[in-house]
Each structure stands twice: as structure tokens, then as C-alpha cells.
Scaffold this active site. Sequence first.
Site, PDB file in Angstrom:
ATOM      1  N   TYR A 106       0.854  -1.186   0.000  1.00 47.71           N
ATOM      2  CA  TYR A 106       0.000   0.000   0.000  1.00 47.71           C
ATOM      3  C   TYR A 106       0.891   1.238   0.000  1.00 47.71           C
ATOM      4  O   TYR A 106       1.929   1.238  -0.642  1.00 47.71           O
ATOM      5  CB  TYR A 106      -1.014  -0.043   1.147  1.00 47.71           C
ATOM      6  CG  TYR A 106      -2.219   0.803   0.805  1.00 47.71           C
ATOM      7  CD1 TYR A 106      -3.029   0.460  -0.274  1.00 47.71           C
ATOM      8  CD2 TYR A 106      -2.506   1.965   1.481  1.00 47.71           C
ATOM      9  CE1 TYR A 106      -4.100   1.252  -0.658  1.00 47.71           C
ATOM     10  CE2 TYR A 106      -3.580   2.767   1.105  1.00 47.71           C
ATOM     11  CZ  TYR A 106      -4.364   2.398   0.040  1.00 47.71           C
ATOM     12  OH  TYR A 106      -5.420   3.188  -0.338  1.00 47.71           O
ATOM     13  N   ARG A 159      -9.157  11.022  -8.052  1.00 44.65           N
ATOM     14  CA  ARG A 159      -8.229  11.661  -7.096  1.00 44.65           C
ATOM     15  C   ARG A 159      -7.461  10.565  -6.356  1.00 44.65           C
ATOM     16  O   ARG A 159      -7.701  10.305  -5.188  1.00 44.65           O
ATOM     17  CB  ARG A 159      -9.018  12.532  -6.107  1.00 44.65           C
ATOM     18  CG  ARG A 159      -8.159  13.534  -5.347  1.00 44.65           C
ATOM     19  CD  ARG A 159      -8.852  14.013  -4.099  1.00 44.65           C
ATOM     20  NE  ARG A 159      -9.143  12.924  -3.172  1.00 44.65           N
ATOM     21  CZ  ARG A 159      -8.258  12.414  -2.317  1.00 44.65           C
ATOM     22  NH1 ARG A 159      -7.019  12.849  -2.288  1.00 44.65           N
ATOM     23  NH2 ARG A 159      -8.616  11.439  -1.499  1.00 44.65           N
ATOM     24  N   LYS A 177      -6.716  -1.785  -0.992  1.00 47.01           N
ATOM     25  CA  LYS A 177      -7.538  -1.602   0.209  1.00 47.01           C
ATOM     26  C   LYS A 177      -8.133  -2.932   0.665  1.00 47.01           C
ATOM     27  O   LYS A 177      -8.146  -3.250   1.860  1.00 47.01           O
ATOM     28  CB  LYS A 177      -8.674  -0.613  -0.087  1.00 47.01           C
ATOM     29  CG  LYS A 177      -8.237   0.835  -0.193  1.00 47.01           C
ATOM     30  CD  LYS A 177      -8.004   1.468   1.170  1.00 47.01           C
ATOM     31  CE  LYS A 177      -7.693   2.944   1.044  1.00 47.01           C
ATOM     32  NZ  LYS A 177      -7.507   3.614   2.330  1.00 47.01           N
ATOM     33  N   GLU A 249     -13.811   5.339  -2.508  1.00 44.92           N
ATOM     34  CA  GLU A 249     -12.377   5.578  -2.379  1.00 44.92           C
ATOM     35  C   GLU A 249     -11.856   6.454  -3.520  1.00 44.92           C
ATOM     36  O   GLU A 249     -12.089   6.159  -4.705  1.00 44.92           O
ATOM     37  CB  GLU A 249     -11.633   4.238  -2.395  1.00 44.92           C
ATOM     38  CG  GLU A 249     -10.191   4.315  -1.980  1.00 44.92           C
ATOM     39  CD  GLU A 249     -10.025   4.613  -0.498  1.00 44.92           C
ATOM     40  OE1 GLU A 249      -9.076   5.337  -0.158  1.00 44.92           O
ATOM     41  OE2 GLU A 249     -10.829   4.120   0.302  1.00 44.92           O
ATOM     42  N   ASP A 250     -11.185   7.545  -3.163  1.00 46.58           N
ATOM     43  CA  ASP A 250     -10.467   8.397  -4.119  1.00 46.58           C
ATOM     44  C   ASP A 250     -11.346   8.972  -5.223  1.00 46.58           C
ATOM     45  O   ASP A 250     -10.950   9.033  -6.390  1.00 46.58           O
ATOM     46  CB  ASP A 250      -9.279   7.635  -4.706  1.00 46.58           C
ATOM     47  CG  ASP A 250      -8.157   7.462  -3.688  1.00 46.58           C
ATOM     48  OD1 ASP A 250      -8.293   7.978  -2.569  1.00 46.58           O
ATOM     49  OD2 ASP A 250      -7.160   6.802  -4.004  1.00 46.58           O
ATOM     50  N   ASP A 272     -13.838   6.463   2.795  1.00 46.16           N
ATOM     51  CA  ASP A 272     -12.622   6.340   3.599  1.00 46.16           C
ATOM     52  C   ASP A 272     -11.789   7.614   3.590  1.00 46.16           C
ATOM     53  O   ASP A 272     -11.180   7.971   4.594  1.00 46.16           O
ATOM     54  CB  ASP A 272     -11.784   5.159   3.099  1.00 46.16           C
ATOM     55  CG  ASP A 272     -10.563   4.914   3.965  1.00 46.16           C
ATOM     56  OD1 ASP A 272     -10.736   4.798   5.191  1.00 46.16           O
ATOM     57  OD2 ASP A 272      -9.447   4.857   3.426  1.00 46.16           O
ATOM     58  N   ASP A 273     -11.761   8.320   2.469  1.00 45.17           N
ATOM     59  CA  ASP A 273     -10.961   9.545   2.385  1.00 45.17           C
ATOM     60  C   ASP A 273     -11.494  10.618   3.328  1.00 45.17           C
ATOM     61  O   ASP A 273     -10.727  11.431   3.848  1.00 45.17           O
ATOM     62  CB  ASP A 273     -10.955  10.077   0.952  1.00 45.17           C
ATOM     63  CG  ASP A 273     -10.428   9.055  -0.027  1.00 45.17           C
ATOM     64  OD1 ASP A 273      -9.286   8.611   0.136  1.00 45.17           O
ATOM     65  OD2 ASP A 273     -11.178   8.665  -0.942  1.00 45.17           O
ATOM     66  N   ASN A 416      -0.274  11.752   1.205  1.00 44.00           N
ATOM     67  CA  ASN A 416       0.343  10.597   0.572  1.00 44.00           C
ATOM     68  C   ASN A 416       0.495  10.859  -0.929  1.00 44.00           C
ATOM     69  O   ASN A 416      -0.292  11.607  -1.503  1.00 44.00           O
ATOM     70  CB  ASN A 416      -0.545   9.349   0.760  1.00 44.00           C
ATOM     71  CG  ASN A 416      -0.408   8.758   2.138  1.00 44.00           C
ATOM     72  OD1 ASN A 416       0.695   8.586   2.638  1.00 44.00           O
ATOM     73  ND2 ASN A 416      -1.534   8.448   2.748  1.00 44.00           N
TER      74      ASN A 416
END
Length: 575
Positions: A106, A159, A177, A249-250, A272-273, A416
Site C-alpha cells: 500500500y 483523485r 484496500k 475511495e479516491d 474512507d478519504d 500521501n
Amino acid sequence: MTSPDPADPMSKASPRVRGVDIMRDPLLNKGLAFTLHERQVLGIHGLMPPVLLDQDQQVFQVMQNFYRWDDNLDRYIYLMGLQDRNEKLFYRVVTENVELMMPVIYTPTVGLACQKFGMIFRKPRGLYITIHDLGHVQSIFCNWPIEDVKAIVVTDGERILGLGDLGAFGMGIPVGKLALYTALAGINPRKCLPVMLDVGTDNDAVRNDPLYIGLKQKRERGEKYDQLVDEFMQAVVQRYGESCLVQFEDFGNHNAFRFLQKYRNSYCTFNDDIQGTASVAVAGILASLQLTGKNLEDNLFVFQGAGEASIGIAKLLLMAMSQGERGLSQDQALAKIWMVDSRGLIVKNRPAGGVTGEKILFAKDHAPIDKLSEIIKSLKPTAIIGAAAVPGAFTEEILKDMATFHSRPIIFALSNPTSKAECTAEQAYTCTKGQAVFASGSPFRPVTYEGKTFNPGQGNNAYIFPGVALAVIAVDIRRIPEDIFLEAAKCLASLVTKGDLAEGRVYPSLSSIRSVSLRIAAHVAEFAYRLDLAYLQPEPRDKAAFIRARMYSTDYAAYLPDIFDWPGVQNTDNV
């Protein structure tokens, strides 16, 4: 041809799964660990070398290959190949070497892997649903061979980490993930499904890459895009039921917030973000109070960035500050949180366009200030939190000022991958003369300053989302309110020991993360039953024992019943 012997329990596998199909299925394959009897009965005798290697020997072999590579991207490719061949062995290796493997499977390596995804792509994992599949999403789900999926991680690739719009190259994120779901929380990989919603990409370099695996068109937006996401969510429920967890996610900021608001009360979903990042950051802040000696409400926070991560953290902080005997009012809590975006301090009288969207809540009556360094000098915050992927945003001047204003300044550089971090651990400790309470989004090596060694804590969402997902699946939680993430944060903070704090950590060691996930899952399950959010009945008395018994085992023997249906052997890979 001899008929299967009904007295032999292994013969029951013959009509269902046998021969080379077993060797090609990563969920069933044991490689050279198949016994001679298994090879004979399953029709694979002679299809592999005669040597028998037990799982311990196979782990040794994997690690020899792992250390053979000097580059983490090469190690990532090797490990993903192992996952494609033998999932039990892959997860055994990862769970036994978590601190070593996490940066490879990850962050930060997964970011580079996504950028190079067209080059390293070997075997599809999960579903690819494109904008051209509108009206046919349900039929695509029916093509997935597993009918009891319990967890989905979905992205549209707009993203990816701090790297921007990578389109279909972003599939590495859902795959990664869900690998952490299993490695860190014991969720059965058979019940996990990564999904890419491919609606194109606005990144010209990615779209024109000859190795690009997605739609080579500009990103679809507007009504058709929303229809695809709606159809996707409906198809999940139709195929897997309303208890199937969907983790967003993203997604881009503009979509992430509105989808969370749109679906959170009618589907089993979280982002999650926004929520995972918020929970792990708040946990670190709560733990850091033991080092600063301050109460939560006595802090002043400045956020470098006002995207989904920063907004999520800020909103969860508001909730945390409003609780307890000394709970603040909404206005009092808002006064403790200041936001900075690409145009400077977010203020109500900002010229040229003003303030819009989720930022409005945090806009202040204050004169505009453009530079972060001047904002820090003016506000003198106790904590600065970076989550905008602006590398080097926390300059030497800012770090030194923070140490001048407060004896133990909180400095969280959460962006990150590592290349996007606001500062390094070494810069934080050196510029503050060892005073900083530091955490980062990507891992940093220990730092020695004036004879003292600091082990910087990594505020990785992996501390939160696997444990929350484990609870959701184990006790059948179908709606996930914000309170669950605050409870998860409190639980995580309580697991930070005095030894951790003495070393400079505000998170438990990554080596203990599987037990951390279990503790969080049990705590969230208790909370869910108190709020009537859990549908599993009867309610288990010992939540931790109940959940532990259903966690996925990496032991080959644990999945033999899945293939052979041996009598008298109970399969516990239920979660």
C-alpha cells in the site's frame, strides 16, 4: 474410469473442483503444499514437481524472493503475482511481516504502482464498469462468480492519493484496500470485490499513454455520471443485499461529499478519504493530548488544505469537542478550527468568488492572509494538519515558529505518497528541537536528535477502515453514522501505550494492527448494539470472541473443508 469412493471425503471434490482448475484458483491453490494423496484424488498428480513444501517452507521461499529485489515496485509486482496464484500464502506472508509489507502493498508504493499500472498489469482483479455500461450494470455484477460478496471498494480514479486523476489506473487502490481488509482484519478475500467505475480521465498524459487500460476519453460528468453511480449502488443491493458494505475511495472532492450525503442513510456505505482519514487523525490527536498535557478543547487547529480529508477531520473534531462534561457549543468548537486552501486563509469576506461548498462552515470573520507562514504567525495554533498534497508546505520557518509558540506543537503531515508530504519526520523533529508531536500519512524512518530516537507514528487509515468493516460485516450493521468513526478513533487512541508515547508514536505499532482491528471491531459492535444499528440476533455476549472465531485464517488446513467438505472439521472463514 473408477467412480469416486463415497466413503472418501476427499472424493466429494471431484464433481465440483479438480485438476488444473484448483491450481489456477488463488483461493484454493496450495502450490507445492498439496499432499501426495490430495494430488492423486484431485487430479493434479504429476502437474507439479514431486517435492512437498509446507507453508512455513513456502513463506521462507517467498521472503528469499522478496529480498532479492531492491526496488519496492518490483517487490509489489512480485507480491501481486503471489496473490494471483496463492492467496493463503500471500496473506500469511503479509500478516507475519506487516511493518515490512505495508509500505510495499500500500502507501507509498501503491501510488507508483497506479502510475505504472498499464505496464505492470498482469491479471484483472474485480469488476470494470464503464460509462458505456449504463443500463447493464446488474448484468456485469452477475458475471462475477461469487454470490456472497460482503464488501466492495469502489473508485472512479479521479483523485488517487495525492497524484490526481489516474482514471482506470486507479484500480490499484481498491485492490490494495481490500488486501488490507484481509491482512489486517481477517475479512475473507472471497467476500471482497474491487470495482472501477471507468468514466474516462481528464489527465492527458494518462489518456494518451499507449499502455492505458481504460476508456480513452475525457471524463464523463453530469447526469449520465450520476445515473451510473445510482445504478451501481442499486445493483449492489440487488445482487448482494442491503448489508453489503460499499467503501467509496479516491473520488474527487466535489463528488465525494455529495455521494456520502446522498447514500449514507439508505445504503451500507462510507467514504474512507473523508471518514477513515478523519477517524485516524482524530485518534492521533486524542493520543497526543497525553504528551501535550492539554485538553482537546484547549487546542487551536490550522489545516493546510480544505479538501475531503481536511473537512472530514475537522467535522469529526467538532463532534469530539462537543462531547463530555466540558463539551463546547458548535460556535465555540468552530472557533478552534481554521482552514487554508490554495488561495490562503478561508474567510467570509474573501474577494473574487468567495467561499463555497463544504468550506463555508469553517469560514471566519478575519482579514484575508495568503501565505501559510503568515497565517501561523498570526493565529499561533497548537496544531497544524496537512492533507492537501502540497510537498514542503511546512517550511523550516513554520516548524520553528510552532516550537516557539508552544512547548509541544502537534504537527501532522498526512499527505500521501511520501513525495507529497508537507514535511519529513527529520525536518519536524530537527526544526522543533525534538519538541514536535509528529505523525505522517506515509512511513518515515526513526529519527535520532541529540541522542534521543523518535519513531514517528504513521496516521494510516489502515488503523481504522479494516476494523470498522469487520464490525459492519460481523454483526450486520446496515447504516454507518458518523458516531461510529468517532468511537473507532477513541478506541484506537486508547490502545496507544506509554511505551508508544515514549518513542514518539501516537499510534500503536503496525506490528499489532491485526489485534488493533479486532479491538476496534468489538468496540464498534458494542456501540452498534447500543444504538440498535446491528441486525445480527441474538446479540453475542462476547463480541471479541464472536468476531475472532469468524476471522479468515491463513492456515491451509482451515480451507480444506471449502474444497473437500471434510466431516467433523468446522470452517471458520465466515467474515
